[in-house]
Motif scaffolding. Sequence first.
Motif, mmCIF file in Angstrom:
data_model
loop_
_atom_site.group_PDB
_atom_site.id
_atom_site.type_symbol
_atom_site.label_atom_id
_atom_site.label_comp_id
_atom_site.label_asym_id
_atom_site.label_seq_id
_atom_site.Cartn_x
_atom_site.Cartn_y
_atom_site.Cartn_z
ATOM 1 N N THR A 25 0.845 -1.206 0.000
ATOM 2 C CA THR A 25 0.000 0.000 0.000
ATOM 3 C C THR A 25 0.871 1.244 0.000
ATOM 4 O OG1 THR A 25 -1.695 -1.181 1.238
ATOM 5 C CG2 THR A 25 -1.891 1.197 1.184
ATOM 6 N N TYR A 27 0.784 5.762 -0.343
ATOM 7 C CA TYR A 27 -0.030 6.957 -0.125
ATOM 8 C C TYR A 27 0.593 8.092 -0.931
ATOM 9 C CZ TYR A 27 -1.254 11.155 2.647
ATOM 10 O OH TYR A 27 -1.648 12.402 3.059
ATOM 11 N N VAL A 28 -0.175 8.654 -1.843
ATOM 12 C CA VAL A 28 0.356 9.688 -2.740
ATOM 13 C C VAL A 28 -0.395 10.998 -2.548
ATOM 14 C CG1 VAL A 28 0.901 10.283 -5.141
ATOM 15 C CG2 VAL A 28 0.876 7.891 -4.441
ATOM 16 N N MET A 29 0.367 12.074 -2.432
ATOM 17 C CA MET A 29 -0.225 13.403 -2.367
ATOM 18 C C MET A 29 0.228 14.177 -3.599
ATOM 19 S SD MET A 29 0.841 16.688 -0.282
ATOM 20 C CE MET A 29 1.931 17.010 -1.634
ATOM 21 N N LYS A 30 -0.726 14.662 -4.369
ATOM 22 C CA LYS A 30 -0.381 15.422 -5.576
ATOM 23 C C LYS A 30 -0.988 16.816 -5.474
ATOM 24 C CE LYS A 30 -0.218 13.251 -9.605
ATOM 25 N NZ LYS A 30 -0.672 12.659 -10.891
ATOM 26 N N TYR A 31 -0.131 17.805 -5.614
ATOM 27 C CA TYR A 31 -0.581 19.198 -5.513
ATOM 28 C C TYR A 31 -0.257 19.924 -6.806
ATOM 29 C CZ TYR A 31 -0.409 24.132 -4.133
ATOM 30 O OH TYR A 31 -0.572 25.487 -4.075
ATOM 31 N N MET A 73 3.609 3.534 8.879
ATOM 32 C CA MET A 73 4.676 2.996 8.036
ATOM 33 C C MET A 73 6.020 2.930 8.751
ATOM 34 S SD MET A 73 3.666 4.599 4.388
ATOM 35 C CE MET A 73 2.178 4.097 3.554
ATOM 36 N N ILE B 36 3.612 18.958 -7.850
ATOM 37 C CA ILE B 36 4.482 18.118 -7.028
ATOM 38 C C ILE B 36 3.707 16.913 -6.521
ATOM 39 C CG2 ILE B 36 4.081 19.567 -4.969
ATOM 40 C CD1 ILE B 36 6.945 18.729 -4.114
ATOM 41 N N ALA B 37 4.336 15.752 -6.588
ATOM 42 C CA ALA B 37 3.718 14.525 -6.081
ATOM 43 C C ALA B 37 4.642 13.907 -5.046
ATOM 44 C CB ALA B 37 3.490 13.548 -7.217
ATOM 45 N N VAL B 38 4.095 13.606 -3.892
ATOM 46 C CA VAL B 38 4.874 12.977 -2.822
ATOM 47 C C VAL B 38 4.270 11.609 -2.533
ATOM 48 C CG1 VAL B 38 5.681 13.183 -0.444
ATOM 49 C CG2 VAL B 38 5.408 15.231 -1.826
ATOM 50 N N THR B 39 5.098 10.578 -2.612
ATOM 51 C CA THR B 39 4.640 9.206 -2.372
ATOM 52 C C THR B 39 5.258 8.675 -1.087
ATOM 53 O OG1 THR B 39 4.655 8.910 -4.767
ATOM 54 C CG2 THR B 39 4.387 6.929 -3.441
ATOM 55 N N VAL B 40 4.414 8.115 -0.242
ATOM 56 C CA VAL B 40 4.878 7.540 1.026
ATOM 57 C C VAL B 40 4.585 6.045 1.008
ATOM 58 C CG1 VAL B 40 4.716 7.694 3.539
ATOM 59 C CG2 VAL B 40 4.249 9.709 2.159
ATOM 60 N N THR B 41 5.627 5.236 1.177
ATOM 61 C CA THR B 41 5.440 3.782 1.198
ATOM 62 C C THR B 41 6.245 3.161 2.329
ATOM 63 O OG1 THR B 41 7.247 3.550 -0.385
ATOM 64 C CG2 THR B 41 5.022 3.465 -1.273
ATOM 65 N N SER B 42 5.871 1.952 2.678
ATOM 66 C CA SER B 42 6.630 1.201 3.672
ATOM 67 C C SER B 42 7.844 0.624 2.962
ATOM 68 C CB SER B 42 5.757 0.090 4.227
ATOM 69 O OG SER B 42 6.399 -0.543 5.287
ATOM 70 N N CYS B 64 10.076 4.065 6.588
ATOM 71 C CA CYS B 64 9.115 4.715 5.711
ATOM 72 C C CYS B 64 9.872 5.405 4.573
ATOM 73 C CB CYS B 64 8.349 5.725 6.552
ATOM 74 S SG CYS B 64 7.111 6.608 5.674
ATOM 75 N N ILE B 66 9.943 7.963 1.501
ATOM 76 C CA ILE B 66 9.224 9.129 0.968
ATOM 77 C C ILE B 66 9.917 9.582 -0.307
ATOM 78 C CG2 ILE B 66 8.475 11.504 1.416
ATOM 79 C CD1 ILE B 66 9.270 9.912 4.469
ATOM 80 N N TYR B 91 8.003 18.667 7.507
ATOM 81 C CA TYR B 91 7.312 18.450 6.234
ATOM 82 C C TYR B 91 5.993 19.228 6.211
ATOM 83 C CZ TYR B 91 4.798 15.676 2.679
ATOM 84 O OH TYR B 91 4.062 15.268 1.598
#
Lengths: 103, 129
Positions: A25, A27-31, A73, B36-42, B64, B66, B91
């Motif tokens: 899984t 988690y993506v944040m797009k601005y 995470m 801007i795209a920020v991806t957070v994964t394990s 984690c 990022i 952040y």
Amino acid sequence: MVYITEWDKFVEQSIELFRADPDSTRYVMKYRHCDGKLVLKVTDNRQCLKYKTDQAQEAKKMEKLNNMFFALMARGPDVDLSEVTGKEQMDAQPTKKGRGRKQ
Amino acid sequence: MVLKRVFQSSHSLFVIFHSDSKGEQNETEARVQSMIAVTVTSSLKSKVQRNKLATAGEAIEYRCLIRATDGKKTISTSVGPKDHQRFQASYATILKAHMTALKKRERKDKKKPAEADKREGSSKRPKKS
């Protein structure tokens, strides 16, 4: 892909999705500044949950969700999220000022 | 418009800024086009790693990952359980500072003149002794 309109549902479902499969899984944040839009996406490559907003007020909510996901995470999926959100709520509460005696 | 890694208190931080130093006008122009795209994964995805830790009887240390990108350049960092709160705070500060295009809530604070007149006209009740 599902756009969820209610914030609470989005948070609940995204955490469920993560706990079901923590390894895949993300988690993506797009601005996008030109559109003034913020899109949050949580996916495990099978199910995809999305939330779209253009309100600055929602950025504060997103900050809380960020905190939850960082905790999940970095500490593992079994972490107690009430600690994470509880701290923030304690900090956010303003000190109550007394208005004197009620007559 | 570039993404740069800034090391602040022993961990990476994402900062969006304009590489030109010609003033604020360029910065705003660059920011208008930005995404801007920020991806957070394990980051502990390797089954081999996990199996090794499990057989050795060691506790699994979750990390984690990022990643941030503006479509051209990508930067990334890995955050451990000790650093994640500090990273999250920094952040969040950066996000608040740069998400200026989002709409602010319009408050209706302007009182109608009719309501103001009513308030002035109404006499206050005398206090009970």
